[in-house]
Design a protein around this motif. Sequence first.
Motif, mmCIF file in Angstrom:
data_model
loop_
_atom_site.group_PDB
_atom_site.id
_atom_site.type_symbol
_atom_site.label_atom_id
_atom_site.label_comp_id
_atom_site.label_asym_id
_atom_site.label_seq_id
_atom_site.Cartn_x
_atom_site.Cartn_y
_atom_site.Cartn_z
ATOM 1 N N THR A 178 -19.951 25.786 -14.057
ATOM 2 C CA THR A 178 -19.480 26.113 -15.584
ATOM 3 C C THR A 178 -19.549 24.752 -16.215
ATOM 4 O O THR A 178 -20.135 23.720 -15.839
ATOM 5 N N GLU A 179 -19.115 24.572 -17.477
ATOM 6 C CA GLU A 179 -19.434 23.495 -18.239
ATOM 7 C C GLU A 179 -17.940 22.523 -18.121
ATOM 8 O O GLU A 179 -17.810 21.617 -18.847
ATOM 9 N N PHE A 180 -17.064 22.824 -17.071
ATOM 10 C CA PHE A 180 -15.674 22.316 -17.090
ATOM 11 C C PHE A 180 -16.202 20.773 -16.358
ATOM 12 O O PHE A 180 -16.949 20.645 -15.363
ATOM 13 N N THR A 181 -15.275 19.870 -16.742
ATOM 14 C CA THR A 181 -15.547 18.662 -16.139
ATOM 15 C C THR A 181 -14.119 18.395 -15.593
ATOM 16 O O THR A 181 -13.033 19.191 -15.688
ATOM 17 N N PRO A 182 -13.835 17.542 -14.681
ATOM 18 C CA PRO A 182 -12.487 17.319 -14.012
ATOM 19 C C PRO A 182 -11.408 16.910 -15.062
ATOM 20 O O PRO A 182 -10.223 17.487 -14.790
ATOM 21 N N VAL A 183 -11.646 16.244 -16.154
ATOM 22 C CA VAL A 183 -10.636 15.925 -17.196
ATOM 23 C C VAL A 183 -10.511 17.360 -18.107
ATOM 24 O O VAL A 183 -9.118 17.603 -18.159
ATOM 25 N N ARG A 184 -11.564 18.292 -18.325
ATOM 26 C CA ARG A 184 -11.139 19.433 -19.132
ATOM 27 C C ARG A 184 -10.290 20.248 -18.162
ATOM 28 O O ARG A 184 -9.574 20.932 -18.666
ATOM 29 N N LEU A 185 -10.580 20.363 -16.820
ATOM 30 C CA LEU A 185 -9.759 21.159 -15.980
ATOM 31 C C LEU A 185 -8.241 20.541 -15.735
ATOM 32 O O LEU A 185 -7.238 21.512 -15.955
ATOM 33 N N ALA A 186 -8.265 19.290 -16.134
ATOM 34 C CA ALA A 186 -6.927 18.778 -16.037
ATOM 35 C C ALA A 186 -6.030 19.069 -17.127
ATOM 36 O O ALA A 186 -4.731 19.045 -17.173
ATOM 37 N N LEU A 187 -6.639 19.013 -18.415
ATOM 38 C CA LEU A 187 -5.982 19.551 -19.529
ATOM 39 C C LEU A 187 -5.589 21.093 -19.632
ATOM 40 O O LEU A 187 -4.608 21.321 -20.349
ATOM 41 N N LEU A 188 -6.504 21.892 -18.994
ATOM 42 C CA LEU A 188 -6.423 23.217 -19.185
ATOM 43 C C LEU A 188 -5.279 23.893 -18.040
ATOM 44 O O LEU A 188 -4.528 24.741 -18.351
ATOM 45 N N MET A 189 -5.364 23.505 -16.716
ATOM 46 C CA MET A 189 -4.988 24.052 -15.657
ATOM 47 C C MET A 189 -3.206 24.037 -15.568
ATOM 48 O O MET A 189 -2.523 24.944 -15.002
ATOM 49 N N PRO A 190 -2.649 22.856 -16.415
ATOM 50 C CA PRO A 190 -1.265 22.630 -16.401
ATOM 51 C C PRO A 190 -0.811 23.871 -17.073
ATOM 52 O O PRO A 190 0.396 24.846 -16.715
ATOM 53 N N ALA A 191 -1.532 24.503 -18.248
ATOM 54 C CA ALA A 191 -1.075 25.715 -18.888
ATOM 55 C C ALA A 191 -0.953 26.909 -18.222
ATOM 56 O O ALA A 191 -0.367 27.735 -18.056
ATOM 57 N N VAL A 192 -2.202 27.132 -17.533
ATOM 58 C CA VAL A 192 -2.493 27.970 -16.566
ATOM 59 C C VAL A 192 -1.226 28.309 -15.605
ATOM 60 O O VAL A 192 -0.663 29.108 -15.155
ATOM 61 N N ASN A 193 -0.932 27.031 -15.022
ATOM 62 C CA ASN A 193 0.286 27.185 -14.039
ATOM 63 C C ASN A 193 1.517 27.220 -14.503
ATOM 64 O O ASN A 193 2.474 28.017 -13.905
ATOM 65 N N GLY A 194 1.919 26.982 -15.885
ATOM 66 C CA GLY A 194 3.206 26.800 -16.383
ATOM 67 C C GLY A 194 3.413 28.237 -17.218
ATOM 68 O O GLY A 194 4.658 28.388 -17.360
ATOM 69 N N VAL A 195 2.292 28.706 -17.697
ATOM 70 C CA VAL A 195 2.574 29.832 -18.745
ATOM 71 C C VAL A 195 3.590 31.171 -18.122
ATOM 72 O O VAL A 195 4.180 31.546 -18.634
ATOM 73 N N VAL A 196 3.449 31.357 -16.769
ATOM 74 C CA VAL A 196 4.005 32.500 -16.159
ATOM 75 C C VAL A 196 5.274 32.095 -15.171
ATOM 76 O O VAL A 196 6.461 32.274 -15.596
ATOM 77 N N GLY A 197 4.752 30.771 -14.456
ATOM 78 C CA GLY A 197 5.730 30.384 -13.342
ATOM 79 C C GLY A 197 7.240 29.962 -14.195
ATOM 80 O O GLY A 197 8.203 30.053 -13.507
ATOM 81 N N LEU A 198 6.920 29.147 -15.461
ATOM 82 C CA LEU A 198 7.944 28.335 -15.892
ATOM 83 C C LEU A 198 9.265 29.447 -16.191
ATOM 84 O O LEU A 198 10.208 29.005 -15.991
ATOM 85 N N PRO A 199 9.044 30.297 -17.121
ATOM 86 C CA PRO A 199 10.019 31.201 -17.813
ATOM 87 C C PRO A 199 10.785 31.957 -16.614
ATOM 88 O O PRO A 199 11.597 32.157 -16.686
ATOM 89 N N ILE A 200 9.806 32.470 -15.716
ATOM 90 C CA ILE A 200 10.286 33.306 -14.541
ATOM 91 C C ILE A 200 11.419 32.491 -13.595
ATOM 92 O O ILE A 200 12.725 32.850 -13.513
ATOM 93 N N THR A 201 10.921 31.302 -13.051
ATOM 94 C CA THR A 201 11.830 30.690 -12.527
ATOM 95 C C THR A 201 12.951 30.025 -13.101
ATOM 96 O O THR A 201 14.091 29.958 -12.626
ATOM 97 N N SER A 202 12.844 29.726 -14.610
ATOM 98 C CA SER A 202 13.962 29.265 -15.025
ATOM 99 C C SER A 202 15.118 30.367 -15.200
ATOM 100 O O SER A 202 16.241 30.104 -15.046
ATOM 101 N N LEU A 203 14.766 31.546 -15.441
ATOM 102 C CA LEU A 203 15.551 32.555 -15.536
ATOM 103 C C LEU A 203 16.318 33.078 -14.235
ATOM 104 O O LEU A 203 17.507 33.222 -14.290
ATOM 105 N N ALA A 204 15.300 32.784 -13.249
ATOM 106 C CA ALA A 204 16.027 33.170 -11.871
ATOM 107 C C ALA A 204 16.993 31.937 -11.706
ATOM 108 O O ALA A 204 17.904 32.289 -10.841
ATOM 109 N N LEU A 205 16.731 30.988 -11.853
ATOM 110 C CA LEU A 205 17.711 29.714 -11.958
ATOM 111 C C LEU A 205 18.983 30.068 -12.469
ATOM 112 O O LEU A 205 20.175 29.936 -11.976
#
Length: 412
Positions: free
Chosen positions: A341-368
Amino acid sequence: MEKHSTAVDVSVEKAKETVHQYGLGLLFAANIFGAGSVYILTQAGVGFGFGLLWVMPLALGVGLTMHEMSARLAARNEPLMEYIRDVIGPTAAKPFAIGIAFIMQFWSVANYALAGAALVFLTPLSSLYVGIIVTAALGISLVELRVYSRIEGVIATLVLGIFASYLVIVANLQPSLGGVALGFVPTISADFDYLTMIIALMGTTVYYPNFFIQTSMQHEKDWEAVSRYRKDHTFGLAAVVVLSATVIIAAAMAIPDGTLTLTAPARPLIDMVGPWVLGVFVLAVGAASFTSATGTLFAAGFMVPQSYALHTQFGDMHFRRTVHFLIGLSVALAIPILAFTEFTPVRLALLMPAVNGVVGLPITSLALFAAIKRYVDPSRLEQAVFLAAVVLMFLISLVTAESLTRSIVELL
């Protein structure tokens, strides 16, 4: 000679005590301050100068509020994943934990990619893919230390080194103290990008894998008082907020031109500080990426076995097998993504935090929040504060989802 030896022994013991008291907080800081954070903070400095520094103390308050819930569970030795398993049942808990762990490792995909790129820049290695494999192998070696105090010491040393690197860079830039001070004066604008960046920065101190780690560490820390956990995570979050502020200041003073690359934030600093700054910056980015990639997966090392009703401990067989598998999976995904793909390490670094947090953060916060109500019975005021923080987590997730959608559309 004997007096000298005694003094050294005393210093070593004090260092061990300090790491024991604050090392877990530094692990949290390491997990938060990964590849994505460096470049998101750089974007904040480039786009708004010192103007968003005021968000950082506010972000610290939000992070401390979320960790207050987590610390209360930790003091009672109530791992968050065990609560989730009890609520949704063992059948649903297993795919839930595996799914969240799979999402989590996307953070590691980006961070190992950037750590590999940093390794190639700093060493005679010429292949990015080899660099990624080497950094992942170092991650496995770190996990194979097995004893938590050893791993904690390594990560604490790396984090303090990263912290010192950025402070040295900013000190040599000699920023205007008046301009920096004005940056801490709150300013609100109706501009969408400005508001979006505020939300993004608010999320820099709230990293949901840390909650699974903190609530599972009673065996290693043996702290029964909430105050011990509170002291620890406050130190870690405060450190990452100060570190984040230094990145914003550096980016505001030396605006990178063009597309963000591995070295783009540091290149404008060469004329202002000296050629040494490039190596220091890349070394700091590489170390931050490595510690975040590996430390994040510690959460999966706890939650996956716990979903199977296995009372795992840090570094045991179930923990190590889970983390090793996810490190290997991160490499197996990172290399073809970068190759085809045309991804570079930096582009991955900018995108993947969103992939990681968009589902896990709200679910975990509510569970806490739900777990706290069951086990601790906080006061009405505390419940209101905790609920407000959870609502903010959902808002952060919504903004993240919108940003992620835009990024995917641009790629298509």
